[in-house]
Design a protein around this motif. Structure first.
Motif, PDB file in Angstrom:
ATOM      1  N   TRP A  34      42.140  19.780   7.046  1.00  0.00           N
ATOM      2  CA  TRP A  34      43.231  20.754   6.930  1.00  0.00           C
ATOM      3  C   TRP A  34      44.382  20.330   7.823  1.00  0.00           C
ATOM      4  O   TRP A  34      44.168  19.977   8.981  1.00  0.00           O
ATOM      5  CB  TRP A  34      42.772  22.159   7.346  1.00  0.00           C
ATOM      6  CG  TRP A  34      41.816  22.768   6.401  1.00  0.00           C
ATOM      7  CD1 TRP A  34      42.113  23.541   5.309  1.00  0.00           C
ATOM      8  CD2 TRP A  34      40.380  22.680   6.448  1.00  0.00           C
ATOM      9  NE1 TRP A  34      40.940  23.918   4.692  1.00  0.00           N
ATOM     10  CE2 TRP A  34      39.879  23.410   5.359  1.00  0.00           C
ATOM     11  CE3 TRP A  34      39.495  22.049   7.311  1.00  0.00           C
ATOM     12  CZ2 TRP A  34      38.518  23.527   5.110  1.00  0.00           C
ATOM     13  CZ3 TRP A  34      38.138  22.151   7.063  1.00  0.00           C
ATOM     14  CH2 TRP A  34      37.654  22.891   5.973  1.00  0.00           C
ATOM     15  N   CYS A  35      45.624  20.411   7.280  1.00  0.00           N
ATOM     16  CA  CYS A  35      46.802  20.103   8.077  1.00  0.00           C
ATOM     17  C   CYS A  35      47.362  21.410   8.645  1.00  0.00           C
ATOM     18  O   CYS A  35      46.849  22.486   8.377  1.00  0.00           O
ATOM     19  CB  CYS A  35      47.859  19.381   7.231  1.00  0.00           C
ATOM     20  SG  CYS A  35      48.738  20.478   6.097  1.00  0.00           S
ATOM     21  N   ALA A  36      48.430  21.288   9.420  1.00  0.00           N
ATOM     22  CA  ALA A  36      49.027  22.465  10.054  1.00  0.00           C
ATOM     23  C   ALA A  36      49.580  23.442   9.021  1.00  0.00           C
ATOM     24  O   ALA A  36      49.775  24.610   9.316  1.00  0.00           O
ATOM     25  CB  ALA A  36      50.127  22.046  11.025  1.00  0.00           C
ATOM     26  N   ASN A  37      49.852  22.969   7.823  1.00  0.00           N
ATOM     27  CA  ASN A  37      50.338  23.846   6.753  1.00  0.00           C
ATOM     28  C   ASN A  37      49.196  24.393   5.902  1.00  0.00           C
ATOM     29  O   ASN A  37      49.421  24.944   4.829  1.00  0.00           O
ATOM     30  CB  ASN A  37      51.325  23.084   5.864  1.00  0.00           C
ATOM     31  CG  ASN A  37      52.615  22.793   6.601  1.00  0.00           C
ATOM     32  OD1 ASN A  37      53.059  23.584   7.415  1.00  0.00           O
ATOM     33  ND2 ASN A  37      53.212  21.642   6.330  1.00  0.00           N
ATOM     34  N   MET A  38      47.974  24.220   6.370  1.00  0.00           N
ATOM     35  CA  MET A  38      46.795  24.756   5.702  1.00  0.00           C
ATOM     36  C   MET A  38      46.570  24.129   4.326  1.00  0.00           C
ATOM     37  O   MET A  38      45.966  24.752   3.451  1.00  0.00           O
ATOM     38  CB  MET A  38      46.874  26.297   5.575  1.00  0.00           C
ATOM     39  CG  MET A  38      46.598  26.998   6.886  1.00  0.00           C
ATOM     40  SD  MET A  38      44.907  26.692   7.449  1.00  0.00           S
ATOM     41  CE  MET A  38      45.215  26.061   9.096  1.00  0.00           C
ATOM     42  N   HIS A  39      47.077  22.928   4.132  1.00  0.00           N
ATOM     43  CA  HIS A  39      46.711  22.197   2.918  1.00  0.00           C
ATOM     44  C   HIS A  39      45.319  21.615   3.132  1.00  0.00           C
ATOM     45  O   HIS A  39      45.043  21.036   4.171  1.00  0.00           O
ATOM     46  CB  HIS A  39      47.695  21.054   2.652  1.00  0.00           C
ATOM     47  CG  HIS A  39      49.100  21.531   2.403  1.00  0.00           C
ATOM     48  ND1 HIS A  39      50.214  20.849   2.835  1.00  0.00           N
ATOM     49  CD2 HIS A  39      49.547  22.635   1.768  1.00  0.00           C
ATOM     50  CE1 HIS A  39      51.293  21.517   2.462  1.00  0.00           C
ATOM     51  NE2 HIS A  39      50.920  22.606   1.820  1.00  0.00           N
ATOM     52  N   GLU A  40      44.480  21.777   2.137  1.00  0.00           N
ATOM     53  CA  GLU A  40      43.143  21.209   2.251  1.00  0.00           C
ATOM     54  C   GLU A  40      43.059  19.952   1.400  1.00  0.00           C
ATOM     55  O   GLU A  40      43.494  19.939   0.246  1.00  0.00           O
ATOM     56  CB  GLU A  40      42.097  22.216   1.768  1.00  0.00           C
ATOM     57  CG  GLU A  40      40.680  21.654   1.878  1.00  0.00           C
ATOM     58  CD  GLU A  40      39.653  22.658   1.398  1.00  0.00           C
ATOM     59  OE1 GLU A  40      39.985  23.835   1.221  1.00  0.00           O
ATOM     60  OE2 GLU A  40      38.502  22.248   1.185  1.00  0.00           O
ATOM     61  N   ASP A  56      45.772  11.846   6.896  1.00  0.00           N
ATOM     62  CA  ASP A  56      47.129  12.242   6.524  1.00  0.00           C
ATOM     63  C   ASP A  56      47.088  13.176   5.325  1.00  0.00           C
ATOM     64  O   ASP A  56      46.472  12.858   4.308  1.00  0.00           O
ATOM     65  CB  ASP A  56      47.965  11.009   6.182  1.00  0.00           C
ATOM     66  CG  ASP A  56      48.375  10.244   7.427  1.00  0.00           C
ATOM     67  OD1 ASP A  56      48.299  10.835   8.523  1.00  0.00           O
ATOM     68  OD2 ASP A  56      48.748   9.077   7.312  1.00  0.00           O
ATOM     69  N   CYS A  57      47.747  14.320   5.461  1.00  0.00           N
ATOM     70  CA  CYS A  57      47.807  15.252   4.343  1.00  0.00           C
ATOM     71  C   CYS A  57      48.583  14.609   3.201  1.00  0.00           C
ATOM     72  O   CYS A  57      49.719  14.175   3.393  1.00  0.00           O
ATOM     73  CB  CYS A  57      48.489  16.551   4.780  1.00  0.00           C
ATOM     74  SG  CYS A  57      48.755  17.685   3.403  1.00  0.00           S
ATOM     75  N   PRO A  58      48.004  14.532   1.994  1.00  0.00           N
ATOM     76  CA  PRO A  58      48.708  13.899   0.867  1.00  0.00           C
ATOM     77  C   PRO A  58      49.875  14.739   0.360  1.00  0.00           C
ATOM     78  O   PRO A  58      50.698  14.261  -0.389  1.00  0.00           O
ATOM     79  CB  PRO A  58      47.618  13.753  -0.197  1.00  0.00           C
ATOM     80  CG  PRO A  58      46.629  14.812   0.128  1.00  0.00           C
ATOM     81  CD  PRO A  58      46.662  14.992   1.635  1.00  0.00           C
ATOM     82  N   ARG A  59      49.941  15.999   0.738  1.00  0.00           N
ATOM     83  CA  ARG A  59      50.996  16.867   0.218  1.00  0.00           C
ATOM     84  C   ARG A  59      52.223  16.889   1.118  1.00  0.00           C
ATOM     85  O   ARG A  59      53.350  16.901   0.638  1.00  0.00           O
ATOM     86  CB  ARG A  59      50.467  18.291   0.058  1.00  0.00           C
ATOM     87  CG  ARG A  59      49.549  18.423  -1.145  1.00  0.00           C
ATOM     88  CD  ARG A  59      49.312  19.881  -1.486  1.00  0.00           C
ATOM     89  NE  ARG A  59      47.904  20.218  -1.321  1.00  0.00           N
ATOM     90  CZ  ARG A  59      47.416  21.414  -1.531  1.00  0.00           C
ATOM     91  NH1 ARG A  59      48.186  22.396  -1.902  1.00  0.00           N
ATOM     92  NH2 ARG A  59      46.132  21.641  -1.352  1.00  0.00           N
ATOM     93  N   CYS A  60      52.026  16.964   2.440  1.00  0.00           N
ATOM     94  CA  CYS A  60      53.186  17.065   3.327  1.00  0.00           C
ATOM     95  C   CYS A  60      53.224  15.953   4.357  1.00  0.00           C
ATOM     96  O   CYS A  60      54.183  15.836   5.099  1.00  0.00           O
ATOM     97  CB  CYS A  60      53.220  18.427   4.021  1.00  0.00           C
ATOM     98  SG  CYS A  60      51.852  18.691   5.165  1.00  0.00           S
ATOM     99  N   GLY A  61      52.183  15.119   4.425  1.00  0.00           N
ATOM    100  CA  GLY A  61      52.211  13.961   5.319  1.00  0.00           C
ATOM    101  C   GLY A  61      51.820  14.255   6.752  1.00  0.00           C
ATOM    102  O   GLY A  61      51.759  13.345   7.567  1.00  0.00           O
TER     103      GLY A  61
HETATM  104 ZN   LIG Z   1      49.860  19.466   4.366  1.00  0.00          ZN
END
Ligand SMILES: [Zn+2]
Length: 115
Positions: A34-40, A56-61
């Motif tokens: 999980w990233c800081a933006n709660m993307h899983e 690395d979050c694939p959605r927001c990096g």
């Molecule tokens: Zn993210």
């Protein structure tokens, strides 16, 4: 027949068909991050491979960690961070919405158009 088996048996770690060397038969595990933006994101790893601490979050990096309640903090020099992202960092989404509502209320009351 005897000699062939002797050669094959000497190769420690290889499966009977030699598949283990290419890793195709190795079981894989999916590890959630999980990233800081709660993307899983759930990348898969070979079950015997070391799972990295961050991904690395694939959605927001942003860097993502395995602890959903405590994701790694975004880098300070994030180039595409918006003001809203800063607000969300310090406050929950509910507080952010409240702040936004108050800001809109102030905007309306201070510059109310007269019809
Ligand atoms: Zn993210």
């Amino acid at each position: 027949m005897g000699s062939g088996n002797a050669i094959r048996g000497s190769r420690v770690g290889a499966g009977p068909m030699g598949e283990a060397e290419r890793g195709e038969a190795a079981p894989r595990v999916r590890v959630p991050f999980w990233c800081a933006n709660m993307h899983e994101t759930r990348p898969s790893f070979a079950s015997d491979a070391a799972v990295p601490e961050f991904w690395d979050c694939p959605r927001c990096g942003l860097p993502a960690g395995q602890d959903q309640s405590n994701p790694p903090a975004p880098p300070k020099n994030e180039p595409y961070k918006t003001h809203l992202a800063y607000v969300k960092e310090r406050r929950s989404d509910k507080d952010g919405a409240q702040i936004l509502a108050e800001a809109l209320e102030r905007l309306r009351s201070s510059s109310r158009p007269i019809y």
